[in-house]
Write an enzyme that holds these catalytic residues in place. Structure first.
Site, mmCIF file in Angstrom:
data_model
loop_
_atom_site.group_PDB
_atom_site.id
_atom_site.type_symbol
_atom_site.label_atom_id
_atom_site.label_comp_id
_atom_site.label_asym_id
_atom_site.label_seq_id
_atom_site.Cartn_x
_atom_site.Cartn_y
_atom_site.Cartn_z
ATOM 1 N N ASP A 82 -2.105 2.302 3.414
ATOM 2 C CA ASP A 82 -2.889 1.529 4.628
ATOM 3 C C ASP A 82 -2.198 0.352 3.618
ATOM 4 O O ASP A 82 -2.709 -0.469 3.422
ATOM 5 C CB ASP A 82 -4.203 1.053 4.787
ATOM 6 C CG ASP A 82 -4.667 0.857 6.429
ATOM 7 O OD1 ASP A 82 -2.907 0.856 6.903
ATOM 8 O OD2 ASP A 82 -5.686 0.255 6.364
ATOM 9 N N ASP A 104 4.243 -2.905 4.936
ATOM 10 C CA ASP A 104 3.816 -3.882 6.244
ATOM 11 C C ASP A 104 4.888 -5.674 5.522
ATOM 12 O O ASP A 104 4.095 -6.500 4.957
ATOM 13 C CB ASP A 104 2.093 -4.059 6.313
ATOM 14 C CG ASP A 104 1.903 -4.813 7.317
ATOM 15 O OD1 ASP A 104 2.912 -5.646 7.848
ATOM 16 O OD2 ASP A 104 0.465 -5.518 7.122
HETATM 17 P P1 13P Z 1 -10.126 -1.762 13.012
HETATM 18 O O1 13P Z 1 -10.128 -3.136 12.105
HETATM 19 O O2 13P Z 1 -9.843 -2.185 14.065
HETATM 20 O O3 13P Z 1 -10.634 -0.415 12.574
HETATM 21 O O4 13P Z 1 -8.047 -1.193 12.164
HETATM 22 C C1 13P Z 1 -8.079 -1.051 11.078
HETATM 23 C C2 13P Z 1 -6.751 -0.765 10.439
HETATM 24 O O5 13P Z 1 -5.598 -1.021 11.457
HETATM 25 C C3 13P Z 1 -6.781 -0.255 9.536
HETATM 26 O O6 13P Z 1 -5.199 -0.514 8.990
HETATM 27 O O1 G3H Z 2 -6.830 -3.212 8.311
HETATM 28 C C1 G3H Z 2 -7.324 -3.096 7.167
HETATM 29 C C2 G3H Z 2 -8.147 -1.975 6.657
HETATM 30 O O2 G3H Z 2 -9.307 -2.151 8.437
HETATM 31 C C3 G3H Z 2 -8.419 -2.166 5.812
HETATM 32 O O3 G3H Z 2 -9.396 -3.219 5.135
HETATM 33 O O4 G3H Z 2 -8.115 -4.226 3.821
HETATM 34 O O5 G3H Z 2 -10.382 -4.914 3.738
HETATM 35 O O6 G3H Z 2 -9.957 -2.442 2.390
HETATM 36 P P1 G3H Z 2 -9.816 -3.666 4.008
HETATM 37 ZN ZN ZN Z 3 -4.057 -2.114 9.741
#
Ligand code: 13P
Ligand code: G3H
Ligand code: ZN
Length: 311
Positions: A82, A104
């Site tokens: 992510d 990203d």
């Molecule tokens: P939320 O903070 O809305 O749960 O979004 C999570 C997200 O986009 C992780 O990449």
């Molecule tokens: O988009 C972000 C996600 O909620 C992950 O959050 O970077 O605090 O693990 P984090």
């Molecule tokens: Zn995100």
């Protein structure tokens, strides 16, 4: 079954008018809660790991937890990075067994975003890994980087065809009004996603999977529980679930949810400890927290994503 990519999941979701849930994982109880719900509902699943999660729990621990979930559930699970912030982070996850990565570079200028995304795509595709990219900027906090509402910007539909064809990315995250964290809209305003932007993007990219970040709905019963048992989260507001369901019926194939898991876990632990001040065994409060995550994910799968019984 080994870990899978999201390719087949997205093709089926696009044609079937539903979306796959991409849930962030940081520890064993979160992995277990999510995967137990998906197993019971026969739902395909994306488990995603942020840079912060890797720093917190370590790549190998997370990898092995997800592998354990694959063995225990037999589910097709895609393991996704992510918000990869650099080629190096993406490479490390690709080399380390992830089946999907996000690069990203949405905060960079258009040409620079294309350049770095294309480099990640080349490396990933040679190794059978798929790539999510992003155009447009979401407000909110991710990996300690805060983007104010004023600095966020909707995706410009006129840029998406060129971006996708020049990068070769497999899915595209767009900004249509969602944002990260638990404070997505100003109290008193009407939360409304820009479906006109989504529609315009989809017209230009027929059959192409779109991703929505920042899609927690911030259930008010959880916020109230947190506030009742010693927390302070006034004005926490999320994306209305009916709007997410509508997006899932269109070209949105992946919906990211993290904050709602955090709320479920924290509300449950706060309540448990407030009601049982004598308890100190972590298993006693993590067990109901894990059950709360399972219930939340089951609700999302059936009522928001529509991906139950889609294996
Ligand atoms: P939320 O903070 O809305 O749960 O979004 C999570 C997200 O986009 C992780 O990449
Ligand atoms: O988009 C972000 C996600 O909620 C992950 O959050 O970077 O605090 O693990 P984090
Ligand atoms: Zn995100």
């Amino acid at each position: 079954m080994p870990l899978v990519t999201s390719k087949e999941m997205f093709a089926k979701a696009y044609n079937g008018g539903y979306a796959i849930g991409a849930f962030n994982v940081n520890n064993m109880e979160i992995v277990q809660g999510i995967t137990e719900a998906a197993k019971e509902l026969e739902a395909p699943l994306i488990l995603q790991v942020s840079k912060g999660a890797r720093a917190y729990a370590n790549h190998t621990y997370l990898m092995k937890l997800v592998e354990a979930a694959v063995i225990e559930t037999g589910l097709p699970i895609c393991l996704h990075l992510d918000h990869g912030d650099s080629f190096e982070t993406c490479k490390s996850c690709i080399d380390g067994g992830f089946t999907s990565v996000m690069i990203d570079a949405s905060s960079k200028p258009f040409e620079e975003n294309i350049e770095i995304t294309r480099k990640v795509v080349e490396y990933a595709h040679d190794r059978g890994v798929v790539v999510e990219a992003e155009l447009g900027t979401l407000a909110g906090i991710e990996d300690e980087v805060k983007v104010s509402a004023e600095d966020s910007s909707y995706t410009r539909p006129e840029e998406v065809e060129e971006f996708v064809s020049r990068t070769g990315c497999d899915s595209l995250a767009i900004a249509i009004g969602t944002s990260h964290g638990a404070y997505k809209f100003k109290p008193g305003t009407k939360p409304q996603l820009r479906f006109d932007v989504l529609e315009e993007v989809s017209k230009r990219l027929p059959g192409f999977p779109i991703v929505l970040h920042g899609s927690s709905s911030v259930p008010q019963d959880l916020v109230e529980k947190i506030n009742k048992f010693g927390g302070a989260m006034p004005g926490a507001i999320g994306v209305p679930e009916d709007q997410l369901r509508h997006a899932a019926s269109l070209s949105v194939c992946k919906i990211n949810i993290d904050s709602d898991l955090r709320l479920a876990m924290t509300a449950t632990i706060r309540e448990f400890l407030a009601l049982h001040p004598d308890k100190f065994d972590p298993r006693e409060y993590l067990k109901p927290a894990r059950a709360a995550i399972k219930a939340l994910v089951a609700h999302k799968i059936v009522n928001v994503l529509g991906c139950d019984h889609k294996i």
